[in-house]
Scaffold this motif. Structure first.
Motif, mmCIF file in Angstrom:
data_model
loop_
_atom_site.group_PDB
_atom_site.id
_atom_site.type_symbol
_atom_site.label_atom_id
_atom_site.label_comp_id
_atom_site.label_asym_id
_atom_site.label_seq_id
_atom_site.Cartn_x
_atom_site.Cartn_y
_atom_site.Cartn_z
ATOM 1 N N LYS A 1 0.835 -1.202 0.000
ATOM 2 C CA LYS A 1 0.000 0.000 0.000
ATOM 3 C C LYS A 1 0.874 1.259 0.000
ATOM 4 N N PHE A 2 1.996 1.215 0.712
ATOM 5 C CA PHE A 2 2.927 2.348 0.669
ATOM 6 C C PHE A 2 3.452 2.561 -0.750
ATOM 7 N N ALA A 3 3.826 1.467 -1.427
ATOM 8 C CA ALA A 3 4.364 1.569 -2.786
ATOM 9 C C ALA A 3 3.347 2.197 -3.732
ATOM 10 N N GLN A 4 2.066 1.975 -3.457
ATOM 11 C CA GLN A 4 1.007 2.541 -4.299
ATOM 12 C C GLN A 4 0.741 4.007 -3.985
ATOM 13 N N THR A 5 0.862 4.379 -2.710
ATOM 14 C CA THR A 5 0.420 5.712 -2.279
ATOM 15 C C THR A 5 1.552 6.652 -1.876
ATOM 16 N N GLY A 6 2.709 6.105 -1.461
ATOM 17 C CA GLY A 6 3.801 6.951 -0.990
ATOM 18 C C GLY A 6 3.567 7.524 0.394
ATOM 19 N N GLU A 7 2.604 6.984 1.126
ATOM 20 C CA GLU A 7 2.286 7.484 2.465
ATOM 21 C C GLU A 7 3.317 6.971 3.470
ATOM 22 N N ILE A 8 4.062 7.891 4.078
ATOM 23 C CA ILE A 8 5.178 7.502 4.940
ATOM 24 C C ILE A 8 4.731 6.751 6.190
ATOM 25 N N LEU A 9 3.529 7.039 6.689
ATOM 26 C CA LEU A 9 3.059 6.337 7.888
ATOM 27 C C LEU A 9 2.957 4.834 7.641
ATOM 28 N N LEU A 10 2.614 4.456 6.422
ATOM 29 C CA LEU A 10 2.552 3.033 6.084
ATOM 30 C C LEU A 10 3.949 2.418 6.079
ATOM 31 N N LEU A 11 4.929 3.198 5.624
ATOM 32 C CA LEU A 11 6.313 2.716 5.630
ATOM 33 C C LEU A 11 6.805 2.534 7.063
ATOM 34 N N LYS A 12 6.457 3.470 7.924
ATOM 35 C CA LYS A 12 6.852 3.359 9.332
ATOM 36 C C LYS A 12 6.161 2.169 10.003
ATOM 37 N N GLN A 13 4.902 1.933 9.647
ATOM 38 C CA GLN A 13 4.193 0.772 10.185
ATOM 39 C C GLN A 13 4.832 -0.529 9.701
ATOM 40 N N THR A 14 5.273 -0.528 8.444
ATOM 41 C CA THR A 14 5.979 -1.699 7.913
ATOM 42 C C THR A 14 7.237 -1.970 8.724
ATOM 43 N N ASP A 15 7.966 -0.905 9.006
ATOM 44 C CA ASP A 15 9.191 -1.019 9.799
ATOM 45 C C ASP A 15 8.898 -1.628 11.167
ATOM 46 N N LEU A 16 7.838 -1.161 11.815
ATOM 47 C CA LEU A 16 7.473 -1.677 13.141
ATOM 48 C C LEU A 16 7.115 -3.158 13.081
ATOM 49 N N GLN A 17 6.364 -3.540 12.034
ATOM 50 C CA GLN A 17 5.975 -4.941 11.902
ATOM 51 C C GLN A 17 7.186 -5.845 11.715
#
Length: 461
Positions: A187-203
């Motif tokens: 979803k981050f790759a589709q939208t560029g939303e950094i919060l999703l990238l940070k959530q990915t990092d946490l997971q």
């Protein structure tokens, strides 16, 4: 939805003491939902065929190991997929078809379990490809349909409810963390939303903390995926495959970070860098011997990876700058080397203001490496020009531009490293003036300043 919930409640009441799987759910839905429960015939046909396809995928492949079983199952599934015959057939006929399918599923479910895990069912391992895809679909419900790139407010509650599907689909905490990280990253790759990238990092950080028992690890390792990346093909388990895909996507971006990132989205750059280091910092297809500057002996995998990313990105940015300078040269009637020096000064400014402060946290030599590579690349182009037998009338301007660029490099080095500007990399920082007698007529003040900042006075005098 109401009919489905009612059917699922019936399943729950029947399966209190038993084990539940996806074929059981499909069969119960088929026996509970009738023709007149749909607003249109088209919706009924689509729904029934979808259930038939699910049963075919989950049962027919498994039954194929027994020819007689496979052929019978194929016949009854074809009746189920023929929606017109299904509607006009008598109720007893429909019940018989579903009973035959249920009997086969019961027979398969009675097969010995492979890993002896609590609650393990036959379909955990035999249908993992279907189960993982279905779980990914369920995970997509945490994303807001109206605000792209956002999680719904009830995301935590949804994830908690989804745990109820784990015994059915064979999902463990580690599998959940990997699949959720992959869903967030896509979803981050589709939208560029950094919060999703940070959530990915946490997971992924949570994923790295897992220390499963041997049986659970063997279970996860049984989910084999074919992968292609970093110059080779092979197989990995589902968890490692997801991590590799994330790493490869980020790696491609970071190998050309001057193109994809800027001061405005530097936070994404840092998060992506952290993600690459977290997922697979030791995986790379780069040949260090082919680089302008190799890493020093004893470098950590983390610093080696960042070193390679810096060199590769600057090489890519330099190539683009060279093409741009050649194009502008014809329009502005200036020698490409003059324009190239200006282009590279802009890249140096961008490197020092946006990227080096981030890279320095993980690799203190990153800024020095970057400036050295910029200096080397322009020096190679300049040397080719100076070795030519026919020097143009633009020589004075070219030498002035090169001296200005070199002084820019020297000043940046001094501002970043101060009196410690000299290092083993000084061997690569041979001042341009030492390459040709053409530089002997240039400003001695500028030349001395350059030499002092490069820390090469002793080496060349």
């Amino acid at each position: 939805d109401t009919l489905a919930k009612r059917a699922l409640r019936r399943i729950g009441s029947k399966m209190v003491q038993g084990q539940l799987d996806v074929p059981c759910i499909s069969l119960q839905l088929l026996s509970s939902v009738g023709k007149f429960d749909f607003p249109t015939e088209r919706l009924r046909v689509q729904w029934q065929r979808r259930q038939a396809n699910v049963l075919e995928e989950l049962l027919l492949f498994s039954a194929s190991r027994e020819c007689s079983m496979s052929e019978t199952l194929r016949i009854v599934l074809s009746k189920l997929k023929n929606t017109e015959d299904w509607v006009v057939s008598v109720p007893d006929g429909r019940i018989e078809v579903l009973t035959i399918i249920e009997r086969y599923n019961t027979r398969l479910s009675a097969a010995p379990k492979k890993f002896g895990l609590k609650g393990e069912t036959y379909h955990w391992t035999q249908s993992y490809h279907f189960n993982s895809r279905l779980y990914e679909k369920l995970l997509s419900s945490v994303f807001d349909m109206l605000e792209d790139g956002q999680l719904v407010e009830e995301a935590d509650e949804i994830l908690e409810t989804m745990k109820l599907t784990w015994p059915i689909l064979g999902i463990t905490q580690k599998l959940h963390d990997a699949l959720y990280a992959w869903a967030l990253f896509q979803k981050f790759a589709q939208t560029g939303e950094i919060l999703l990238l940070k959530q990915t990092d946490l997971q992924i950080q949570k994923l790295k903390l897992h220390n499963n028992v041997r049986e659970a690890e063997l279970y996860i390792d049984s989910f084999v995926c074919s992968v292609e990346g970093f110059g080779s093909n092979g197989t990995l388990n589902l968890v490692d495959s997801a991590l590799l895909k994330i790493n490869m996507w980020c790696h491609r971006q970071l190998k050309n970070y001057h193109l994809y990132f800027s001061q405005a989205n530097c936070s994404i750059f840092e998060s992506m860098l952290n993600l690459v280091l977290l997922t697979a910092a030791n995986l790379t297809d780069d040949d260090e011997e082919a680089m302008l500057i190799g890493t020093s002996l004893g470098s950590t995998p983390e610093s080696t990876l960042i070193h390679i990313l810096v060199v590769r990105s600057i090489q890519a940015a330099y190539k683009n700058a060279l093409i741009s300078a050649d194009g502008q040269s014809k329009a502005e009637f200036k020698h490409p080397l003059i324009l190239l020096a200006s282009e590279l000064k802009l890249l140096v400014e961008k490197e020092c203001s946006a990227f080096s402060p981030v890279l320095h946290k993980y690799y203190p030599e990153a800024g020095r490496v970057a400036l050295t590579v910029f200096h080397l690349l322009y020096g190679q182009q300049l040397e080719l020009f100076l070795e030519g037998s026919d020097h143009s009338e633009s020589l004075k301007e070219i030498l002035g531009a090169s001296n200005s660029f070199e002084l820019c490099i020297a000043q940046k080095l001094y501002s970043m490293y101060g009196e410690a500007a000299g290092s083993s990399l000084s061997n690569f920082l041979k001042p341009y003036m030492d390459r040709s007698f053409f530089f002997t007529h240039h400003s001695s003040v500028a030349s001395c300043s350059t030499r002092e900042c490069f820390g090469v006075d002793k080496a060349y005098h």
